[in-house]
Design an enzyme around this catalytic site. Sequence first.
Site, PDB file in Angstrom:
ATOM      1  N   ALA A   1      -4.494   4.643   7.348  1.00  0.00           N
ATOM      2  CA  ALA A   1      -3.212   4.509   6.810  1.00  0.00           C
ATOM      3  C   ALA A   1      -3.022   2.890   6.786  1.00  0.00           C
ATOM      4  CB  ALA A   1      -2.028   5.123   7.308  1.00  0.00           C
TER       5      ALA A   1
ATOM      6  N   PHE B   1      -0.171  -0.702   6.350  1.00  0.00           N
ATOM      7  CA  PHE B   1       0.946  -1.021   7.118  1.00  0.00           C
ATOM      8  C   PHE B   1       2.118  -0.893   6.372  1.00  0.00           C
ATOM      9  CE2 PHE B   1       0.276  -4.626   4.276  1.00  0.00           C
ATOM     10  CZ  PHE B   1       1.572  -4.903   3.996  1.00  0.00           C
TER      11      PHE B   1
ATOM     12  N   LYS C   1      -6.005   7.140  12.078  1.00  0.00           N
ATOM     13  CA  LYS C   1      -6.028   5.744  12.401  1.00  0.00           C
ATOM     14  C   LYS C   1      -4.856   5.030  11.602  1.00  0.00           C
ATOM     15  CE  LYS C   1      -7.798   1.997  11.211  1.00  0.00           C
ATOM     16  NZ  LYS C   1      -6.636   0.863  11.613  1.00  0.00           N
TER      17      LYS C   1
ATOM     18  N   GLU D   1      -3.055  -0.930  12.430  1.00  0.00           N
ATOM     19  CA  GLU D   1      -2.820  -1.752  13.935  1.00  0.00           C
ATOM     20  C   GLU D   1      -1.691  -2.709  13.804  1.00  0.00           C
ATOM     21  OE1 GLU D   1      -5.539  -4.314  11.208  1.00  0.00           O
ATOM     22  OE2 GLU D   1      -5.370  -2.066  11.637  1.00  0.00           O
ATOM     23  N   ARG D   2      -1.021  -2.975  12.671  1.00  0.00           N
ATOM     24  CA  ARG D   2       0.157  -3.791  12.705  1.00  0.00           C
ATOM     25  C   ARG D   2       1.412  -3.090  12.892  1.00  0.00           C
ATOM     26  NH1 ARG D   2      -1.140  -8.491  10.209  1.00  0.00           N
ATOM     27  NH2 ARG D   2      -3.239  -8.716   8.918  1.00  0.00           N
TER      28      ARG D   2
ATOM     29  N   SER E   1      -6.159  -1.836   0.757  1.00  0.00           N
ATOM     30  CA  SER E   1      -6.580  -2.761  -0.373  1.00  0.00           C
ATOM     31  C   SER E   1      -7.734  -2.271  -1.153  1.00  0.00           C
ATOM     32  CB  SER E   1      -6.971  -4.179   0.387  1.00  0.00           C
ATOM     33  OG  SER E   1      -7.821  -4.129   1.004  1.00  0.00           O
TER      34      SER E   1
ATOM     35  N   CYS F   1       1.873  -0.503  -3.450  1.00  0.00           N
ATOM     36  CA  CYS F   1       0.694  -0.366  -4.489  1.00  0.00           C
ATOM     37  C   CYS F   1       1.444  -0.065  -5.881  1.00  0.00           C
ATOM     38  CB  CYS F   1      -0.313   0.609  -4.178  1.00  0.00           C
ATOM     39  SG  CYS F   1       0.363   2.440  -3.945  1.00  0.00           S
TER      40      CYS F   1
ATOM     41  N   GLU G   1      -4.180  -8.582  -7.420  1.00  0.00           N
ATOM     42  CA  GLU G   1      -3.127  -8.179  -6.790  1.00  0.00           C
ATOM     43  C   GLU G   1      -2.334  -8.987  -5.867  1.00  0.00           C
ATOM     44  OE1 GLU G   1      -1.675  -3.694  -5.201  1.00  0.00           O
ATOM     45  OE2 GLU G   1      -3.528  -4.477  -4.270  1.00  0.00           O
TER      46      GLU G   1
END
Length: 518
Positions: free
Chosen positions: A166, A168, A192, A195-196, A245, A300, A400
């Site tokens: 996933a 952030f 998972k 991590e942010r 991304s 997005c 982007e």
Amino acid sequence: MASSVVRSLLRKRVPIKVGRMCYSSLQTTKLFIDGKFVESNSSEWLDIHNPATNEVIARVPKATQDEMQAAVDSCSRSYHSWSDTSILARQQIFLRYQQIIKDNIVRGLCIILNQSLSLYLMVSPEVVEHACSITSLMLGETLPSLTKDMDIYTYRLPIGVCAGIAPFNFPAMIPLWMFPMGMVCGNTYLLKPSERVPACTMLLAKMLQDAGVPDGTLNIIHGQHDAVNFICDHPAIKAISFVGSNKAGEYIYERGSKNGKRVQSNMGAKNHGVVMPDANKENTLNQLVGAAFGAAGQRCMALSTAVLVGEARSWLPQLVERAKALRVNAGDQAGVDVGPLISPQAKERVNRLIQSGVDEGAKLLLDGRNVRVVGHENGNFVGPTIISNVTPQMTCYREEIFGPVLLVLEAESLDDAIRLVNSNPYGNGTAIFTTNGATARKYTHEVDVGQIGVNIPIPVPLPMFSFTGSRASFRGDTNFYGKQGIQFYTQIKTVISQWKAEDATVKTPAVSMPTMGR
């Protein structure tokens, strides 16, 4: 209640020296393995920053190989019993789960963790509600009486251990796109989170446990590249869901697919809003501003590119004035419209792409690079930015930006606008603003984009449909949630049976192959 649950998933650590830094009294994120929130034994930790101040507020481990293996082993052990659990029992768990989410999560949940991300904190229980329709969604098909005494039917089965990676920007909503759909179908799940911003996902796991899910059916690991590679490579994992991304999404799709896994990969976008001269002016301007700058453009489905057709080009000054009125501040402040970017690196990248537009001949109508937020001078803030005279060859258009930047292009006609949109490689979303039904119909039929809004700037479908981004915005065969989500997380078994009435009395065996009436 929500804040106390989150704090129960975190604890204070004694001072730890890493390099020249000494971490003291920082909250640490746990792993979720086999139904337990456990401390990692990792020697590698990542800092979690408040993007409004860049202060370190917590730490998250890079799970060790042993910990990741323990998590997938837990999924494998629990798969047999979970897949054999009746579909009604699985449905009941997720009925309780969606109610717990509604009762205990409000918008802005993660503000209690000082993440200050404004709209990123949105929680969307609708996909969980849709998962509760599983008794209808997993129905098979049948065709009785193909020929005398012969029937054929299909039914859907889970595929095994599934995994989700996933991003952030929506730390609660996008995980809810993943594991509820996978698990209600009878799969076990390894997740998972980013991590942010891992804490929202940990809270979702705690609430799923409170709903009565068996231990081991959901496991959560943390990390970066090693964790991604582990998921892509481990033979027990049969399917991977990813949102993020293009660079990461292409890598995960290629590596996972080479290892024989199903992969659905939602990636980047360059979403266009085509503005026709006959559009409702006031509504369209408001829609453009909200869709371009909400969540600081870090989604997005942000409407990052406006295409002004014909006389609509004269609306540009008013568009700039409305964007100027937006309030930039930390996401936990009242009345804020635009929050910070996730990291200093993200801010630097956005600023670089803004400057590239200027260097390549575009016109900077509104520059948000020097915005100052009192009390948060060290935050990752970029204010609303509008760049006009943009051409398709410019770097700021080809890449982007993922920030609060609206590019403005011009077109002489609807046909020119359609050609412009179709020549862009991305296909996540687009919108047209018009009061003419024929114009809207022509656009929706001819534009090559997976999700189209008519006077709706961000056309994200309800969960009974599927998220149908296309072209360079998606890799895979079946999309997220809706019917396609069920197809992704299940496999079909076909049974052809023959029960001859005379078999009860006939003594002579038949040696010819059944022909099913051909």
